[in-house]
Design a protein around this motif. Structure first.
Motif, PDB file in Angstrom:
ATOM      1  N   ALA A 280     -19.315  -4.621 -14.082  1.00 24.20           N
ATOM      2  CA  ALA A 280     -19.886  -4.669 -12.729  1.00 24.20           C
ATOM      3  C   ALA A 280     -21.056  -3.707 -12.594  1.00 24.20           C
ATOM      4  CB  ALA A 280     -18.801  -4.346 -11.699  1.00 24.20           C
ATOM      5  N   VAL A 281     -20.909  -2.519 -13.128  1.00 19.17           N
ATOM      6  CA  VAL A 281     -21.978  -1.519 -13.045  1.00 19.17           C
ATOM      7  C   VAL A 281     -23.183  -1.955 -13.870  1.00 19.17           C
ATOM      8  CG1 VAL A 281     -22.613   0.860 -13.586  1.00 19.17           C
ATOM      9  CG2 VAL A 281     -20.404   0.364 -12.519  1.00 19.17           C
ATOM     10  N   ASP A 282     -22.943  -2.491 -15.057  1.00 21.74           N
ATOM     11  CA  ASP A 282     -24.046  -2.974 -15.896  1.00 21.74           C
ATOM     12  C   ASP A 282     -24.860  -4.051 -15.176  1.00 21.74           C
ATOM     13  OD1 ASP A 282     -23.353  -1.288 -17.960  1.00 21.74           O
ATOM     14  OD2 ASP A 282     -22.323  -2.832 -19.139  1.00 21.74           O
ATOM     15  N   LEU A 283     -24.193  -4.864 -14.373  1.00 22.54           N
ATOM     16  CA  LEU A 283     -24.877  -5.945 -13.673  1.00 22.54           C
ATOM     17  C   LEU A 283     -25.557  -5.483 -12.392  1.00 22.54           C
ATOM     18  CD1 LEU A 283     -22.229  -8.788 -14.146  1.00 22.54           C
ATOM     19  CD2 LEU A 283     -24.488  -8.635 -15.209  1.00 22.54           C
ATOM     20  N   GLY A 284     -25.212  -4.278 -11.927  1.00 26.46           N
ATOM     21  CA  GLY A 284     -25.912  -3.755 -10.754  1.00 26.46           C
ATOM     22  C   GLY A 284     -25.054  -3.275  -9.606  1.00 26.46           C
ATOM     23  N   ALA A 285     -23.737  -3.191  -9.781  1.00 30.16           N
ATOM     24  CA  ALA A 285     -22.872  -2.732  -8.686  1.00 30.16           C
ATOM     25  C   ALA A 285     -23.195  -1.289  -8.315  1.00 30.16           C
ATOM     26  CB  ALA A 285     -21.410  -2.862  -9.082  1.00 30.16           C
ATOM     27  N   ASP A 286     -23.245  -1.033  -7.025  1.00 29.07           N
ATOM     28  CA  ASP A 286     -23.491   0.317  -6.518  1.00 29.07           C
ATOM     29  C   ASP A 286     -22.190   1.059  -6.220  1.00 29.07           C
ATOM     30  OD1 ASP A 286     -26.552   0.139  -6.011  1.00 29.07           O
ATOM     31  OD2 ASP A 286     -25.735  -1.666  -5.054  1.00 29.07           O
ATOM     32  N   PHE A 287     -21.142   0.291  -5.889  1.00 30.97           N
ATOM     33  CA  PHE A 287     -19.845   0.868  -5.554  1.00 30.97           C
ATOM     34  C   PHE A 287     -18.740   0.113  -6.296  1.00 30.97           C
ATOM     35  CE2 PHE A 287     -22.643   1.441  -1.923  1.00 30.97           C
ATOM     36  CZ  PHE A 287     -22.456   2.778  -1.572  1.00 30.97           C
ATOM     37  N   ILE A 288     -17.749   0.867  -6.770  1.00 26.67           N
ATOM     38  CA  ILE A 288     -16.570   0.284  -7.405  1.00 26.67           C
ATOM     39  C   ILE A 288     -15.356   0.664  -6.555  1.00 26.67           C
ATOM     40  CG2 ILE A 288     -15.051   0.349  -9.427  1.00 26.67           C
ATOM     41  CD1 ILE A 288     -17.669  -1.116  -9.929  1.00 26.67           C
ATOM     42  N   GLY A 289     -14.634  -0.357  -6.066  1.00 23.72           N
ATOM     43  CA  GLY A 289     -13.479  -0.116  -5.217  1.00 23.72           C
ATOM     44  C   GLY A 289     -12.194  -0.047  -6.019  1.00 23.72           C
ATOM     45  N   LEU A 290     -11.437   1.030  -5.840  1.00 24.62           N
ATOM     46  CA  LEU A 290     -10.169   1.257  -6.538  1.00 24.62           C
ATOM     47  C   LEU A 290      -9.056   1.257  -5.489  1.00 24.62           C
ATOM     48  CD1 LEU A 290     -11.443   4.185  -8.795  1.00 24.62           C
ATOM     49  CD2 LEU A 290     -11.226   1.774  -9.438  1.00 24.62           C
ATOM     50  N   ASN A 291      -8.117   0.337  -5.631  1.00 22.06           N
ATOM     51  CA  ASN A 291      -7.126   0.081  -4.590  1.00 22.06           C
ATOM     52  C   ASN A 291      -5.827   0.860  -4.836  1.00 22.06           C
ATOM     53  OD1 ASN A 291      -5.261  -1.101  -2.781  1.00 22.06           O
ATOM     54  ND2 ASN A 291      -6.391  -3.033  -2.798  1.00 22.06           N
ATOM     55  N   PHE A 292      -5.503   1.744  -3.892  1.00 17.01           N
ATOM     56  CA  PHE A 292      -4.300   2.557  -4.009  1.00 17.01           C
ATOM     57  C   PHE A 292      -3.209   2.126  -3.027  1.00 17.01           C
ATOM     58  CE2 PHE A 292      -7.848   5.225  -5.454  1.00 17.01           C
ATOM     59  CZ  PHE A 292      -7.426   5.454  -6.760  1.00 17.01           C
ATOM     60  N   TYR A 293      -3.321   0.892  -2.525  1.00 16.44           N
ATOM     61  CA  TYR A 293      -2.291   0.329  -1.647  1.00 16.44           C
ATOM     62  C   TYR A 293      -1.287  -0.392  -2.534  1.00 16.44           C
ATOM     63  CZ  TYR A 293      -0.236  -2.548   2.070  1.00 16.44           C
ATOM     64  OH  TYR A 293       0.629  -3.170   2.938  1.00 16.44           O
ATOM     65  N   ARG A 294      -0.121   0.195  -2.720  1.00 17.45           N
ATOM     66  CA  ARG A 294       0.816  -0.271  -3.739  1.00 17.45           C
ATOM     67  C   ARG A 294       1.223  -1.743  -3.611  1.00 17.45           C
ATOM     68  NH1 ARG A 294       3.829   2.203  -7.732  1.00 17.45           N
ATOM     69  NH2 ARG A 294       3.042   4.255  -7.125  1.00 17.45           N
ATOM     70  N   PRO A 295       1.423  -2.331  -2.416  1.00 23.39           N
ATOM     71  CA  PRO A 295       1.806  -3.751  -2.347  1.00 23.39           C
ATOM     72  C   PRO A 295       0.714  -4.721  -2.816  1.00 23.39           C
ATOM     73  CG  PRO A 295       2.444  -2.614  -0.334  1.00 23.39           C
ATOM     74  CD  PRO A 295       1.537  -1.683  -1.087  1.00 23.39           C
ATOM     75  N   SER A 296      -0.506  -4.249  -2.964  1.00 23.33           N
ATOM     76  CA  SER A 296      -1.605  -5.133  -3.358  1.00 23.33           C
ATOM     77  C   SER A 296      -1.510  -5.515  -4.827  1.00 23.33           C
ATOM     78  CB  SER A 296      -2.947  -4.441  -3.107  1.00 23.33           C
ATOM     79  OG  SER A 296      -4.013  -5.191  -3.677  1.00 23.33           O
ATOM     80  N   PRO A 297      -1.849  -6.770  -5.176  1.00 21.43           N
ATOM     81  CA  PRO A 297      -1.905  -7.156  -6.590  1.00 21.43           C
ATOM     82  C   PRO A 297      -3.014  -6.444  -7.335  1.00 21.43           C
ATOM     83  CG  PRO A 297      -2.815  -8.904  -5.219  1.00 21.43           C
ATOM     84  CD  PRO A 297      -2.198  -7.902  -4.276  1.00 21.43           C
ATOM     85  N   ARG A 298      -3.878  -5.750  -6.608  1.00 14.24           N
ATOM     86  CA  ARG A 298      -4.984  -5.011  -7.219  1.00 14.24           C
ATOM     87  C   ARG A 298      -4.734  -3.506  -7.224  1.00 14.24           C
ATOM     88  NH1 ARG A 298      -6.469  -9.097  -4.017  1.00 14.24           N
ATOM     89  NH2 ARG A 298      -7.598 -10.824  -5.018  1.00 14.24           N
ATOM     90  N   TRP A 299      -3.492  -3.130  -6.937  1.00 13.68           N
ATOM     91  CA  TRP A 299      -3.131  -1.712  -6.968  1.00 13.68           C
ATOM     92  C   TRP A 299      -3.413  -1.133  -8.347  1.00 13.68           C
ATOM     93  CZ3 TRP A 299       0.590   0.725 -10.074  1.00 13.68           C
ATOM     94  CH2 TRP A 299       0.844   2.062  -9.757  1.00 13.68           C
ATOM     95  N   ILE A 300      -3.870   0.113  -8.356  1.00 12.01           N
ATOM     96  CA  ILE A 300      -4.191   0.763  -9.622  1.00 12.01           C
ATOM     97  C   ILE A 300      -3.524   2.129  -9.692  1.00 12.01           C
ATOM     98  CG2 ILE A 300      -6.344   1.762  -8.731  1.00 12.01           C
ATOM     99  CD1 ILE A 300      -7.534   1.303 -11.543  1.00 12.01           C
TER     100      ILE A 300
END
Length: 213
Positions: free
Chosen positions: A17-37
């Motif tokens: 994402a950063v290589d392609l031009g992303a300015d922000f990377i979102g990291l999800n700390f909400y445990r019920p989410s399938p994107r939790w990290i």
């Protein structure tokens, strides 16, 4: 217009994402989410991308202790408050707080209150999910919210989320020309938490093509 890629769960996806031009990377700390990290994996991602992009920690009604611990361990740049957090908690991070406000269907967004935060993120309301639903809304209705606060100063920073994907990102940007950033999650995924290279490439290409018109 800046781009936030949210729900990133692997260093490889973050770097792509950063290589392609992303300015922000979102990291999800909400445990019920399938994107939790996990905190340790999030810290690993933070180290891998360095200063090439800013990290945003996504929280839903965290305790102050939880928020402070994760913030310190990962070294987050911004804190996204996606739940019903108290104004006092948000104000403690005012210079790097992104406050989420939700809108429903084709209805115009409710007025965004003057809150002590760095930016406001408008997302599609959902009865069960906190982001990542992939549901679009009447983005043009947000254009009136890009305004100078009553007390003066710089215009309010708005992140536009909810159903943003490669096929509509240029139209979203055009609908809210004063917006600070677009935010996408499920719109560039092959599976929840797994970003798709082709979709990411198309997103950035279409956004740049739209800006060049």
């Amino acid at each position: 217009m800046k781009v936030k890629i949210c729900g990133v769960t692997t260093p490889a996806d973050a770097r792509l994402a950063v290589d392609l031009g992303a300015d922000f990377i979102g990291l999800n700390f909400y445990r019920p989410s399938p994107r939790w990290i996990d905190v340790d994996e999030a810290a690993h991602i933070r180290r891998r991308i360095g200063n090439r992009a800013r990290t945003v920690g996504i929280f839903v009604d965290p305790t102050r202790e939880e928020l402070e611990t994760i913030d310190r361990k990962v070294g987050l740049d911004y804190i996204q408050f996606s739940g019903d957090e108290s104004p006092e908690l948000v104000a403690g991070y005012s210079d790097r707080a992104i406050r989420v406000r939700r809108v429903g269907g084709a209805a115009a967004p409710a007025p965004v209150p003057e809150e002590d935060c760095w930016a406001v993120l408008l997302d599609r309301a959902h009865d069960r999910l906190y982001g990542g639903s992939g549901e679009s809304w009447d983005y043009a209705a947000a254009a009136d919210l890009v305004e100078t606060p009553a007390g003066g100063g710089a215009p309010r920073r708005l992140f536009i989320a909810g159903g943003v994907r490669p096929g509509n990102v240029a139209e979203v940007a055009a609908a809210v020309p004063g917006a600070y950033a677009v935010d996408t999650c499920s719109g560039v995924e092959s599976l929840p938490g797994r970003k798709d290279r082709t979709k990411l490439e198309r997103l950035f290409a279409n956004l740049r093509a739209g800006a060049a018109r």
